[in-house]
Design a protein around this motif. Sequence first.
Motif, PDB file in Angstrom:
ATOM      1  N   ALA A  12       0.843  -1.198   0.000  1.00 55.03           N
ATOM      2  CA  ALA A  12       0.000   0.000   0.000  1.00 55.03           C
ATOM      3  C   ALA A  12       0.875   1.243   0.000  1.00 55.03           C
ATOM      4  O   ALA A  12       2.070   1.182   0.290  1.00 55.03           O
ATOM      5  CB  ALA A  12      -0.934  -0.007   1.215  1.00 55.03           C
ATOM      6  N   ARG A  13       0.260   2.367  -0.315  1.00 54.81           N
ATOM      7  CA  ARG A  13       0.995   3.629  -0.413  1.00 54.81           C
ATOM      8  C   ARG A  13       0.747   4.493   0.821  1.00 54.81           C
ATOM      9  O   ARG A  13      -0.401   4.705   1.220  1.00 54.81           O
ATOM     10  CB  ARG A  13       0.587   4.378  -1.679  1.00 54.81           C
ATOM     11  CG  ARG A  13       1.455   5.598  -1.984  1.00 54.81           C
ATOM     12  CD  ARG A  13       1.154   6.135  -3.373  1.00 54.81           C
ATOM     13  NE  ARG A  13       1.484   5.163  -4.414  1.00 54.81           N
ATOM     14  CZ  ARG A  13       2.710   4.959  -4.883  1.00 54.81           C
ATOM     15  NH1 ARG A  13       3.738   5.655  -4.381  1.00 54.81           N
ATOM     16  NH2 ARG A  13       2.927   4.069  -5.830  1.00 54.81           N
ATOM     17  N   THR A  14       1.829   4.951   1.413  1.00 54.61           N
ATOM     18  CA  THR A  14       1.763   5.852   2.557  1.00 54.61           C
ATOM     19  C   THR A  14       2.335   7.212   2.131  1.00 54.61           C
ATOM     20  O   THR A  14       2.745   7.394   0.981  1.00 54.61           O
ATOM     21  CB  THR A  14       2.583   5.308   3.737  1.00 54.61           C
ATOM     22  OG1 THR A  14       3.986   5.415   3.432  1.00 54.61           O
ATOM     23  CG2 THR A  14       2.251   3.849   4.018  1.00 54.61           C
ATOM     24  N   THR A  15       2.415   8.134   3.066  1.00 58.60           N
ATOM     25  CA  THR A  15       3.008   9.435   2.738  1.00 58.60           C
ATOM     26  C   THR A  15       4.501   9.309   2.452  1.00 58.60           C
ATOM     27  O   THR A  15       5.097  10.180   1.804  1.00 58.60           O
ATOM     28  CB  THR A  15       2.805  10.423   3.902  1.00 58.60           C
ATOM     29  OG1 THR A  15       3.343   9.851   5.104  1.00 58.60           O
ATOM     30  CG2 THR A  15       1.323  10.728   4.094  1.00 58.60           C
ATOM     31  N   ALA A  16       5.125   8.206   2.897  1.00 56.24           N
ATOM     32  CA  ALA A  16       6.556   7.998   2.668  1.00 56.24           C
ATOM     33  C   ALA A  16       6.837   7.207   1.396  1.00 56.24           C
ATOM     34  O   ALA A  16       7.992   7.073   0.989  1.00 56.24           O
ATOM     35  CB  ALA A  16       7.178   7.269   3.863  1.00 56.24           C
ATOM     36  N   GLY A  17       5.787   6.674   0.773  1.00 57.33           N
ATOM     37  CA  GLY A  17       5.971   5.849  -0.415  1.00 57.33           C
ATOM     38  C   GLY A  17       5.230   4.538  -0.268  1.00 57.33           C
ATOM     39  O   GLY A  17       4.251   4.433   0.474  1.00 57.33           O
ATOM     40  N   VAL A  18       5.706   3.507  -0.941  1.00 53.32           N
ATOM     41  CA  VAL A  18       5.078   2.186  -0.871  1.00 53.32           C
ATOM     42  C   VAL A  18       5.621   1.434   0.338  1.00 53.32           C
ATOM     43  O   VAL A  18       6.821   1.479   0.623  1.00 53.32           O
ATOM     44  CB  VAL A  18       5.335   1.382  -2.162  1.00 53.32           C
ATOM     45  CG1 VAL A  18       4.754  -0.028  -2.043  1.00 53.32           C
ATOM     46  CG2 VAL A  18       4.726   2.096  -3.365  1.00 53.32           C
ATOM     47  N   ALA A  19       4.737   0.741   1.046  1.00 50.18           N
ATOM     48  CA  ALA A  19       5.138  -0.062   2.195  1.00 50.18           C
ATOM     49  C   ALA A  19       4.335  -1.359   2.186  1.00 50.18           C
ATOM     50  O   ALA A  19       3.318  -1.472   1.493  1.00 50.18           O
ATOM     51  CB  ALA A  19       4.905   0.699   3.501  1.00 50.18           C
ATOM     52  N   LEU A  20       4.794  -2.339   2.958  1.00 49.10           N
ATOM     53  CA  LEU A  20       4.109  -3.616   3.057  1.00 49.10           C
ATOM     54  C   LEU A  20       3.528  -3.777   4.458  1.00 49.10           C
ATOM     55  O   LEU A  20       4.145  -3.372   5.446  1.00 49.10           O
ATOM     56  CB  LEU A  20       5.055  -4.776   2.744  1.00 49.10           C
ATOM     57  CG  LEU A  20       5.090  -5.208   1.268  1.00 49.10           C
ATOM     58  CD1 LEU A  20       5.682  -4.101   0.407  1.00 49.10           C
ATOM     59  CD2 LEU A  20       5.889  -6.489   1.083  1.00 49.10           C
ATOM     60  N   PHE A  21       2.344  -4.418   4.507  1.00 51.77           N
ATOM     61  CA  PHE A  21       1.622  -4.575   5.761  1.00 51.77           C
ATOM     62  C   PHE A  21       1.081  -5.998   5.884  1.00 51.77           C
ATOM     63  O   PHE A  21       0.668  -6.601   4.891  1.00 51.77           O
ATOM     64  CB  PHE A  21       0.444  -3.602   5.835  1.00 51.77           C
ATOM     65  CG  PHE A  21       0.832  -2.154   5.781  1.00 51.77           C
ATOM     66  CD1 PHE A  21       1.012  -1.432   6.946  1.00 51.77           C
ATOM     67  CD2 PHE A  21       1.026  -1.517   4.563  1.00 51.77           C
ATOM     68  CE1 PHE A  21       1.375  -0.092   6.902  1.00 51.77           C
ATOM     69  CE2 PHE A  21       1.386  -0.184   4.503  1.00 51.77           C
ATOM     70  CZ  PHE A  21       1.575   0.534   5.680  1.00 51.77           C
ATOM     71  N   GLU A  22       1.090  -6.502   7.108  1.00 52.79           N
ATOM     72  CA  GLU A  22       0.366  -7.735   7.401  1.00 52.79           C
ATOM     73  C   GLU A  22      -1.058  -7.352   7.752  1.00 52.79           C
ATOM     74  O   GLU A  22      -1.293  -6.526   8.636  1.00 52.79           O
ATOM     75  CB  GLU A  22       1.003  -8.481   8.559  1.00 52.79           C
ATOM     76  CG  GLU A  22       0.239  -9.748   8.930  1.00 52.79           C
ATOM     77  CD  GLU A  22       0.617 -10.313  10.289  1.00 52.79           C
ATOM     78  OE1 GLU A  22       0.047 -11.353  10.666  1.00 52.79           O
ATOM     79  OE2 GLU A  22       1.449  -9.697  10.987  1.00 52.79           O
ATOM     80  N   VAL A  23      -2.027  -7.949   7.046  1.00 55.14           N
ATOM     81  CA  VAL A  23      -3.441  -7.647   7.264  1.00 55.14           C
ATOM     82  C   VAL A  23      -4.158  -8.927   7.663  1.00 55.14           C
ATOM     83  O   VAL A  23      -4.030  -9.946   6.961  1.00 55.14           O
ATOM     84  CB  VAL A  23      -4.084  -7.055   5.990  1.00 55.14           C
ATOM     85  CG1 VAL A  23      -5.588  -6.863   6.171  1.00 55.14           C
ATOM     86  CG2 VAL A  23      -3.419  -5.728   5.625  1.00 55.14           C
ATOM     87  N   PRO A  24      -4.904  -8.955   8.781  1.00 56.57           N
ATOM     88  CA  PRO A  24      -5.658 -10.158   9.168  1.00 56.57           C
ATOM     89  C   PRO A  24      -6.618 -10.564   8.057  1.00 56.57           C
ATOM     90  O   PRO A  24      -7.417  -9.746   7.577  1.00 56.57           O
ATOM     91  CB  PRO A  24      -6.418  -9.717  10.424  1.00 56.57           C
ATOM     92  CG  PRO A  24      -5.620  -8.569  10.973  1.00 56.57           C
ATOM     93  CD  PRO A  24      -5.059  -7.864   9.778  1.00 56.57           C
ATOM     94  N   VAL A  25      -6.545 -11.836   7.647  1.00 61.80           N
ATOM     95  CA  VAL A  25      -7.313 -12.269   6.471  1.00 61.80           C
ATOM     96  C   VAL A  25      -8.818 -12.166   6.674  1.00 61.80           C
ATOM     97  O   VAL A  25      -9.566 -11.925   5.718  1.00 61.80           O
ATOM     98  CB  VAL A  25      -6.935 -13.715   6.073  1.00 61.80           C
ATOM     99  CG1 VAL A  25      -5.522 -13.777   5.551  1.00 61.80           C
ATOM    100  CG2 VAL A  25      -7.134 -14.671   7.240  1.00 61.80           C
ATOM    101  N   ASP A  26      -9.285 -12.349   7.891  1.00 58.10           N
ATOM    102  CA  ASP A  26     -10.719 -12.290   8.162  1.00 58.10           C
ATOM    103  C   ASP A  26     -11.072 -11.123   9.072  1.00 58.10           C
ATOM    104  O   ASP A  26     -12.108 -11.126   9.738  1.00 58.10           O
ATOM    105  CB  ASP A  26     -11.183 -13.607   8.808  1.00 58.10           C
ATOM    106  CG  ASP A  26     -11.030 -14.787   7.856  1.00 58.10           C
ATOM    107  OD1 ASP A  26     -11.325 -14.614   6.660  1.00 58.10           O
ATOM    108  OD2 ASP A  26     -10.597 -15.864   8.303  1.00 58.10           O
TER     109      ASP A  26
END
Length: 356
Positions: A150-164
């Motif tokens: 996803a894109r933040t104010t700092a650029g592209v970053a990666l996140f762990e998102v709970p699947v459900d």
Amino acid sequence: MRPTEEQEELRSAVRQLLARQPGPDAWGPLAGQIGAAGLAVPEEHGGAGCGPLEVHVVMEELGRALAPVPFLGSAVLTTQALLACGDAALLPGLADGSAVGALAWAEDGSWEPAAIRTAAHRGPDGGWRLTGTKDHVLDGADATLLVVAARTTAGVALFEVPVDGPGVRRERLVPMDPTRAQARIALDGATGRLLGTDGDGERVLARVRDLGSVALAAEQVGAAERGLELTVAYARERVQFGRPIGSFQAVKHRLADAYVQVEAARSIALGAACAAAEGAAELTRYAAAAKSACSEAFSAVAGETIQLHGGIGITWEHDAHRYFKRAHGSAQLLGAPAAHRRRLAAELELVSRQVA
């Protein structure tokens, strides 16, 4: 380069297992008995500590069988994303196969970081909230671990998102290639945990794209080789005008051309895997060249498989249509051949400027 004895044993074990247990049920034994799920995971995190050459061997065999297992999405893309982020907490689950990972990356059919519009922002509680839609998420409907770019104010970053978790909607798609499970994931204020450094996502995704392209090229070689084998066998059995069709010069020429394409693709795919194993600075060039060349070779061979089977190859009763669909689906995955040629051209232009 000759494969080592261990690599040949790995190839044999995977081929035998897929012959005994085809289909999605093969994932359990692949992960549990062979350790394929953790092949690229370092030993200190529960994996086998192997490298791109071992991944190459497994991907070739999975391609031959068109195995509908989450190796590419989980053991390659998600695992390499976590390794590149430097976040090891999630690796043990991926390594033992108890978790299946999915990397939600592409948007609007593009794997370019510039195309990422999914937004991540801080919520009132200081946590991250993600909103956007991801396409072509491999094994996204069944994954137990979801990593989102996803894109933040700092650029592209990666996140762990709970699947459900709240705000996460997973939609199973019906792709052209039914052996490659894909999903669309819609996020509406979904909670996320930052992986690695905010704004470092473009570097991470570039690394993942290179290694993913190298692995996918190996799969394409294995599938093209198997398609050619099926066609040669049919040309020996199918009789027309009192002779096997394989005895006609025109058919021989087409089979010979297909063989050359398979072997050329094999060479460039193996070269890219060696570059990845050696940590070559030119990996992006090797990966882009391999993905482009192997995509086009597989598509060409799959087309000949259909043609030389005289039309029966497009019926549901014959495997040829499955290889044809995989060829065209895999050609678009991680970027079409033209996109990788543009990447290669950009890399070569950069080198020429540096030399000048």
